[in-house]
Design an enzyme around this catalytic site. Sequence first.
Site, PDB file in Angstrom:
ATOM      1  N   LYS A  84       0.833  -1.193   0.000  1.00 41.58           N
ATOM      2  CA  LYS A  84       0.000   0.000   0.000  1.00 41.58           C
ATOM      3  C   LYS A  84       0.874   1.252   0.000  1.00 41.58           C
ATOM      4  O   LYS A  84       1.869   1.326   0.731  1.00 41.58           O
ATOM      5  CB  LYS A  84      -0.909  -0.023   1.235  1.00 41.58           C
ATOM      6  CG  LYS A  84      -1.902   1.126   1.344  1.00 41.58           C
ATOM      7  CD  LYS A  84      -2.763   0.925   2.589  1.00 41.58           C
ATOM      8  CE  LYS A  84      -3.793   2.022   2.763  1.00 41.58           C
ATOM      9  NZ  LYS A  84      -4.636   1.786   3.960  1.00 41.58           N
ATOM     10  N   SER A 158      -9.443   1.901   3.243  1.00 37.91           N
ATOM     11  CA  SER A 158      -8.641   2.719   2.353  1.00 37.91           C
ATOM     12  C   SER A 158      -7.695   1.908   1.489  1.00 37.91           C
ATOM     13  O   SER A 158      -7.158   2.407   0.498  1.00 37.91           O
ATOM     14  CB  SER A 158      -7.849   3.745   3.164  1.00 37.91           C
ATOM     15  OG  SER A 158      -6.917   3.119   4.021  1.00 37.91           O
ATOM     16  N   SER A 182      -9.693  -0.385   7.279  1.00 33.02           N
ATOM     17  CA  SER A 182      -9.086  -0.336   5.949  1.00 33.02           C
ATOM     18  C   SER A 182      -8.506  -1.662   5.489  1.00 33.02           C
ATOM     19  O   SER A 182      -8.284  -1.864   4.292  1.00 33.02           O
ATOM     20  CB  SER A 182      -7.978   0.722   5.935  1.00 33.02           C
ATOM     21  OG  SER A 182      -8.510   1.999   6.188  1.00 33.02           O
TER      22      SER A 182
END
Length: 470
Positions: A84, A158, A182
């Site tokens: 990420k 997210s 997330s």
Amino acid sequence: MMSFMNLLDTLDIASLISGYHTHRFSPSEVIEIIFQRIATRGTDGIWTYVQPKQTVLARVSELEQLPVNVRTRLPLWGIPFSVKDCIDVAGLPTTCACPGFTYIADYTNPVVTTLINAGAILIGKTNLDQFATGLVGIRTGFDIPRNPFGSDYIPGGSSSGAAVSVSTGLVSFAVGTDTGGSGRVPASFNNIVGLKPTRGLLSTAHIVDACRTLDCVSIFALNVEDAWKIAQIAKGFDPQNSFSRHEANPPANLESYHSGQAFRFGVPLSEHQEFFGNKDIEGLFLEAIQTLIDMGGTCIPINYTPFMEANDLLFRGPWIAERYASVGAFIEANQQAVLPITRDIILSAKQLTAADVFKGLYHLADLKKTISPVWQQIDVLVVPTTGTIYRIAEVENNPLELNANLGYYTNFVNLLDLSALAIPNGFQHNGIPAGITLIAPPFSEQHLVDLGAVFHRHRTVKSDAVSSIQ
């Protein structure tokens, strides 16, 4: 090439290791296929940065040239993964999905370093809700990642790109983060597993903080076994990270789980269950409860009110100030570089006072005390990962309320210092996946993954049986 592509039906770790061991394919062939898939997909919003193919192949060549006795000591030899893009990898850009924020990292997060040292192959950095602020996956300064099961639906956030990179067969696993859901919400929307370990079990050094006291590194994988394998390799006390913790023993009843073992699972009282009008996910949750009962579980309804109160502290309480502490100065100086929704959420922290923060801490302490006896009644709490899912257009028209709805079953987990495992739970009639989350006290990951693996197998077998009947 086509015959090999037919062999590569899945990138789960066991399948790749088996294929390498039997010489059906090599890591370099797997990487060739992955880059072909990436090229075929074009600009799909998954990636903020893909490493040059030649760089990745050079890494693969080094791995393939290792003596066999060295390879066997690398548990992730030849396994592709993504990271990420709020997590630093030295020499690569970190953007947090905000192009104007971009910098080249000087250091690598220790989790990523450990995985690379174990033989894993980094493909690239993945998209996210900007500054990891959101559960929808579409608040980005890049192209929006598309849900592979319905392109007009949100991918979840997210850690949107991380989840989609696993779900679409571009990597075997992904490293994401989880502050308020997330690492669980996008797992549910992409029909994969999301493991959110205990806070501090995996190092959060060299990460752009969302809420530094709450952030966790999370793992996305195709199955529970893979997620746990990665977590076991990656975990470890980091003396350089102030929020790292030594692993502790779980409660005696949560040390492990074996098939057929009796267990107690809590679910919110029926009046506290919220599906926002989504009858499909409501029905799937009832099926999940029955599956857990069939596995030997005893279902115990619990009062969910204090969990809901804890939820509100994350985005409607003083913890929003932690986001301002992380990136507020950048946003203040570069307001036009930040998405309006992200900017407004984070800058709203300026309305908070120091007294508000202490009041929030006191309230959270009271909630923890209220909730503590629940863990004497149940072994795990079971909730829908989300009560519903939304189309992209719906979220764009009502961004705050719908995002908040997605956190109904997720926001409290890190605030209350709990561990969690998100698992697939079948499909809605529109073809979009749904999931459940198993939640337990800190350091109970072994029990969660044991229980979750059995549940996942039960639900997969049932889904296959229903498909064959239809």
